[in-house]
Enzyme design. Structure first.
Site, mmCIF file in Angstrom:
data_model
loop_
_atom_site.group_PDB
_atom_site.id
_atom_site.type_symbol
_atom_site.label_atom_id
_atom_site.label_comp_id
_atom_site.label_asym_id
_atom_site.label_seq_id
_atom_site.Cartn_x
_atom_site.Cartn_y
_atom_site.Cartn_z
ATOM 1 N N GLY A 95 66.075 -9.243 -19.245
ATOM 2 C CA GLY A 95 65.279 -9.239 -18.019
ATOM 3 C C GLY A 95 64.799 -7.830 -17.748
ATOM 4 C CG ASN A 96 63.721 -4.619 -14.185
ATOM 5 O OD1 ASN A 96 64.583 -3.753 -14.165
ATOM 6 N ND2 ASN A 96 62.463 -4.366 -13.876
ATOM 7 N N GLY A 120 71.122 -9.757 -22.258
ATOM 8 C CA GLY A 120 70.166 -9.873 -21.143
ATOM 9 C C GLY A 120 68.853 -9.236 -21.535
ATOM 10 C CE LYS A 129 73.453 -5.956 -3.053
ATOM 11 N NZ LYS A 129 73.140 -4.995 -4.148
ATOM 12 N N GLY A 136 67.639 -5.167 -19.070
ATOM 13 C CA GLY A 136 67.889 -5.249 -20.508
ATOM 14 C C GLY A 136 66.655 -4.899 -21.323
ATOM 15 C CE1 TYR A 137 60.158 -4.927 -23.281
ATOM 16 C CE2 TYR A 137 59.687 -4.184 -21.046
ATOM 17 C CZ TYR A 137 59.333 -4.282 -22.379
ATOM 18 O OH TYR A 137 58.143 -3.737 -22.807
HETATM 19 P P1 NAD Z 1 66.771 -10.285 -14.427
HETATM 20 O O1 NAD Z 1 66.881 -11.550 -13.675
HETATM 21 O O2 NAD Z 1 65.451 -9.635 -14.600
HETATM 22 O O3 NAD Z 1 67.350 -10.496 -15.912
HETATM 23 C C1 NAD Z 1 68.566 -11.125 -16.187
HETATM 24 C C2 NAD Z 1 68.614 -11.453 -17.664
HETATM 25 O O4 NAD Z 1 69.872 -12.045 -17.956
HETATM 26 C C3 NAD Z 1 67.546 -12.443 -18.128
HETATM 27 O O5 NAD Z 1 67.036 -12.029 -19.381
HETATM 28 C C4 NAD Z 1 68.323 -13.732 -18.315
HETATM 29 O O6 NAD Z 1 67.760 -14.554 -19.328
HETATM 30 C C5 NAD Z 1 69.647 -13.169 -18.771
HETATM 31 N N1 NAD Z 1 70.723 -14.127 -18.611
HETATM 32 C C6 NAD Z 1 70.928 -15.051 -17.635
HETATM 33 N N2 NAD Z 1 71.993 -15.793 -17.932
HETATM 34 C C7 NAD Z 1 72.480 -15.306 -19.093
HETATM 35 C C8 NAD Z 1 73.579 -15.661 -19.922
HETATM 36 N N3 NAD Z 1 74.385 -16.676 -19.611
HETATM 37 N N4 NAD Z 1 73.784 -14.929 -21.023
HETATM 38 C C9 NAD Z 1 72.947 -13.911 -21.350
HETATM 39 N N5 NAD Z 1 71.899 -13.563 -20.647
HETATM 40 C C10 NAD Z 1 71.676 -14.250 -19.532
HETATM 41 O O7 NAD Z 1 67.837 -9.299 -13.738
HETATM 42 P P2 NAD Z 1 67.904 -7.719 -13.822
HETATM 43 O O8 NAD Z 1 67.174 -7.141 -12.669
HETATM 44 O O9 NAD Z 1 67.576 -7.279 -15.211
HETATM 45 O O10 NAD Z 1 69.453 -7.479 -13.511
HETATM 46 C C11 NAD Z 1 70.454 -7.621 -14.517
HETATM 47 C C12 NAD Z 1 71.755 -7.027 -14.002
HETATM 48 O O11 NAD Z 1 71.544 -5.653 -13.657
HETATM 49 C C13 NAD Z 1 72.327 -7.681 -12.739
HETATM 50 O O12 NAD Z 1 73.740 -7.601 -12.824
HETATM 51 C C14 NAD Z 1 71.847 -6.773 -11.628
HETATM 52 O O13 NAD Z 1 72.683 -6.824 -10.482
HETATM 53 C C15 NAD Z 1 71.969 -5.425 -12.328
HETATM 54 N N6 NAD Z 1 71.153 -4.358 -11.716
HETATM 55 C C16 NAD Z 1 69.796 -4.482 -11.643
HETATM 56 C C17 NAD Z 1 69.048 -3.445 -11.096
HETATM 57 C C18 NAD Z 1 67.541 -3.492 -11.063
HETATM 58 O O14 NAD Z 1 66.940 -2.492 -10.708
HETATM 59 N N7 NAD Z 1 66.912 -4.584 -11.455
HETATM 60 C C19 NAD Z 1 69.701 -2.316 -10.599
HETATM 61 C C20 NAD Z 1 71.087 -2.210 -10.677
HETATM 62 C C21 NAD Z 1 71.806 -3.257 -11.251
#
Ligand code: NAD
Length: 360
Positions: free
Chosen positions: A165-166, A163, A51, A168-169
């Site tokens: 974002g990437n 959530g 990391k 959740g969507y």
């Molecule tokens: P992202 O930044 O695309 O999305 C995050 C989402 O969380 C956004 O919709 C944002 O509006 C929302 N958010 C922020 N603050 C919030 C709150 N107080 N309450 C509710 N929603 C809130 O991030 P992501 O890539 O979707 O990652 C989300 C989680 O998944 C993180 O914990 C990340 O470490 C984990 N993760 C991501 C990946 C990946 O491939 N992107 C892989 C493994 C783990």
């Protein structure tokens, strides 16, 4: 100030993202690198745990400053990374553009053409098809396995997703397409709920136009706005926290009514809150399993770079599904064998795999 932590490479090169965040610390980066060791072992891909992180608020940087920071960090870690040594990727606040800057600088300084030294690159620069969907899709494959194991019928299974974002969507969209009822979703500004189920494509379009989910209309009907706290406490079958860490904690653990929690975010449940959930017989599917689809497709990108041969999106998905299904079954097997919860089951499985490789 920045860090790169290499936790374990017994099973393959160190693998893990680089985050840009003001609260990055050496201890956090070390802990996250260990997490990657277990995650890669749970899905049985030949990678170890690494990391990286830089203490910075990237929102305060101009594009030029961001590029110089990315390249500067890449130059400093060049001596300790490489396609067969340590393979960084994007994480919080870093993306495919930042990976492109880093890999360009790495190849210049190391004087090689090993683009597989970084994953999460854009398709035009050697990225993998399907990486964008990978974490949400991996989560949806785990949901399907969960349904088989616990006898859930998709059309009668309600899901709340925190959530949008990437992760959740994509998870919500794919769960919707698989016939599950996604009844609630939220972003940082709050959420919406409809017990009849949401059309995720329409919610996405609405958010793009309006910047938030508030006052979204489902089939002409304005929905009930909810807070993130209310979303977590909804009476749903499956709750999928997909935003950030520690959202289920001592303050709200007793309010959780879901039967299953699918940890799509990293570390959304604190250890003491988890005790409360387990006592209430809530099944927690741990992050090292539920969100491992992302690192698995990163590993696919590395394989494609090394072979200089690229797969279609369908091929990526076909290869991801059995990996996620097997990881779920292995986790269930270990949790039953040791009569423990799924998180412990996943950790026992991972530690076993890593220690076997270390002994060999
Ligand atoms: P992202 O930044 O695309 O999305 C995050 C989402 O969380 C956004 O919709 C944002 O509006 C929302 N958010 C922020 N603050 C919030 C709150 N107080 N309450 C509710 N929603 C809130 O991030 P992501 O890539 O979707 O990652 C989300 C989680 O998944 C993180 O914990 C990340 O470490 C984990 N993760 C991501 C990946 C990946 O491939 N992107 C892989 C493994 C783990």
């Amino acid at each position: 100030m920045g860090f790169r932590s290499q936790h374990n490479n017994a099973r393959g090169p160190y693998k893990g993202g680089i985050r840009f965040h003001p609260e990055v610390s050496e201890e956090e980066v070390k802990a996250l690198s260990m997490w990657m060791t277990w995650k890669c072992a749970v899905v049985d891909i030949p990678c170890g745990g690494g990391k990286g992180g830089v203490i910075v608020d990237p929102k305060k940087l101009s594009v030029g400053e961001l590029e110089r920071l990315a390249k500067g960090f890449a130059r400093r870690i060049t001596p300790i990374i490489g396609q067969e040594i340590d393979i960084p990727a994007p994480d919080v606040n870093t993306n495919s553009q930042i990976m492109t800057w880093m890999v360009d600088e790495y190849m210049k300084v190391a004087n090689n053409k090993d683009i597989g030294t970084f994953t999460g690159k854009p398709i035009e620069k050697g990225g993998s098809k399907g990486r964008e969907q990978a974490t949400g899709l991996g989560g949806a494959y785990i949901l399907e396995e969960l349904a088989k194991e616990f006898g859930l019928d998709p059309k009668n299974t309600s899901i709340g997703v925190q959530g949008f974002g990437n992760v959740g969507y994509w998870f919500a969209k794919l769960a919707d397409e698989l016939g599950y009822k996604v009844v609630a979703i939220s972003d940082s500004k709050g959420g919406i709920t409809d017990e009849n189920g949401l059309n995720i494509d329409n919610v996405y379009k609405y958010k793009k136009t309006n910047g938030s989910l508030q006052d979204f209309q489902n089939d002409g009907k304005t929905l009930h706005n909810i807070t993130n706290e209310e979303l977590l406490a909804l009476e749903v079958d499956v709750l999928a926290p997909a935003a950030f860490e520690n959202v289920i904690n001592d303050n709200n653990a007793n309010d959780i009514k879901a039967k299953y929690i699918l940890e799509l975010a990293n570390g959304p449940i604190t250890p003491s809150a988890e005790k409360v959930l387990l006592e209430a017989d809530i099944v927690v599917i741990p992050d090292v399993l539920a969100n491992a689809g992302g690192v698995t497709v990163s590993y696919f990108e590395w394989e494609q770079n090394k072979a200089d041969s690229y797969w279609t999106e369908e091929e990526v998905f076909e290869k991801l599904k059995p990996i996620m299904a097997k990881a779920f079954k292995d986790t269930i097997k270990f949790s039953k064998k040791y009569d423990t919860d799924l998180r412990n089951g996943a950790y026992i499985l991972a530690v076993n795999r890593v220690s076997k490789a270390m002994k060999k």
